[in-house]
Design an enzyme around this catalytic site. Structure first.
Site, PDB file in Angstrom:
ATOM      1  N   ARG A  61      -1.589  -9.606   5.289  1.00 27.24           N
ATOM      2  CA  ARG A  61      -1.548  -9.761   3.873  1.00 27.24           C
ATOM      3  C   ARG A  61      -2.950 -10.048   3.019  1.00 27.24           C
ATOM      4  O   ARG A  61      -3.162  -9.987   2.109  1.00 27.24           O
ATOM      5  CB  ARG A  61      -0.349 -10.235   3.303  1.00 27.24           C
ATOM      6  N   ILE A 117      -0.191  -6.762  -6.425  1.00 22.15           N
ATOM      7  CA  ILE A 117       0.489  -6.551  -4.788  1.00 22.15           C
ATOM      8  C   ILE A 117       1.738  -7.265  -4.695  1.00 22.15           C
ATOM      9  O   ILE A 117       1.564  -8.389  -5.709  1.00 22.15           O
ATOM     10  CB  ILE A 117      -0.038  -7.335  -3.843  1.00 22.15           C
ATOM     11  N   SER A 118       2.503  -6.643  -4.443  1.00 21.01           N
ATOM     12  CA  SER A 118       4.019  -6.605  -4.973  1.00 21.01           C
ATOM     13  C   SER A 118       4.341  -8.248  -3.905  1.00 21.01           C
ATOM     14  O   SER A 118       3.777  -8.508  -2.678  1.00 21.01           O
ATOM     15  CB  SER A 118       5.532  -6.531  -4.155  1.00 21.01           C
ATOM     16  N   ALA A 119       5.238  -8.919  -3.995  1.00 16.67           N
ATOM     17  CA  ALA A 119       5.701 -10.387  -3.820  1.00 16.67           C
ATOM     18  C   ALA A 119       5.841 -10.051  -1.915  1.00 16.67           C
ATOM     19  O   ALA A 119       6.692  -8.782  -2.142  1.00 16.67           O
ATOM     20  CB  ALA A 119       6.922 -11.006  -4.654  1.00 16.67           C
TER      21      ALA A 119
END
Length: 198
Positions: free
Chosen positions: A19, A45-47
């Protein structure tokens, strides 16, 4: 991170995607904290836990043809590409700078089953339809009909819906009929486009 109940397939796929390479340098130290992070152009960016939940609900399988709306820097699509295996992920991003960054990351990491397209994802991507799975990473005012139309019979779509309060919807198509169910409250950037927010 909230990974209780997430399938081993999804967790294993996430372990294979670094990530920290999908976020800007100035937030890289927080890449593995369970929070959304800014990636430029007003996008995030999503969790990790949100990506895990969406992938788990979507249940991407080897050989699936997957459409993603909202590429960002490409983290979520990369995980789905691992899950799809011999399948293909088509991901649509409306902002050319983000699409270009995602392509660079995929090239550097050797992802070959992802195609990044610049366009209005709210209208779907008819040239590769129908899709086994559709994942939408931005909140729509309602479920866009073109995406429902491009979903295969037996297919699944996950999409956040709402403006001030959003729910994550699972859309399933079976025998030509569409069934929707909610999976809880979420917070996403708005979907912009013909079938999104203007």
């Amino acid at each position: 991170m909230r990974f209780e109940g997430i399938s081993e397939r999804v967790l294993e796929a996430m372990s294979r995607v670094p990530r920290h390479l999908f976020v800007p340098d100035n937030v890289r130290e927080n890449a593995y904290v369970d929070v959304p992070l800014p990636i430029g152009e007003g996008q995030t960016i999503s969790a990790p836990s949100m990506v895990a939940i969406m992938c788990d609900v979507l249940d991407v399988r080897d050989g699936d043809s997957v459409l993603e709306v909202g590429t960002g820097w490409g983290y979520h699509a990369a995980i789905m590409s691992v899950l799809a295996g011999h399948g293909m992920v088509y991901t649509v991003e409306r902002l050319p700078s983000l699409a270009m960054r995602a392509r660079e990351i995929y090239r550097d990491l050797g992802f070959i089953n992802i195609d990044v397209v610049v366009g209005d994802g709210s209208q779907g991507l008819p040239e590769h339809a129908p899709y086994d799975r559709i994942s939408v990473a931005a909140a729509a005012p309602a479920i866009p009909q073109p995406l429902v139309d491009e979903l295969k019979d037996g297919g699944r779509m996950v999409i956040p819906v709402g403006q001030y309060y959003q729910d994550l919807y699972l859309v399933e198509k079976a025998d030509g009929k569409v069934h929707t169910s909610t999976k809880g409250g979420v917070a996403f950037v708005p979907l912009v486009g013909k079938y999104g927010f203007k």
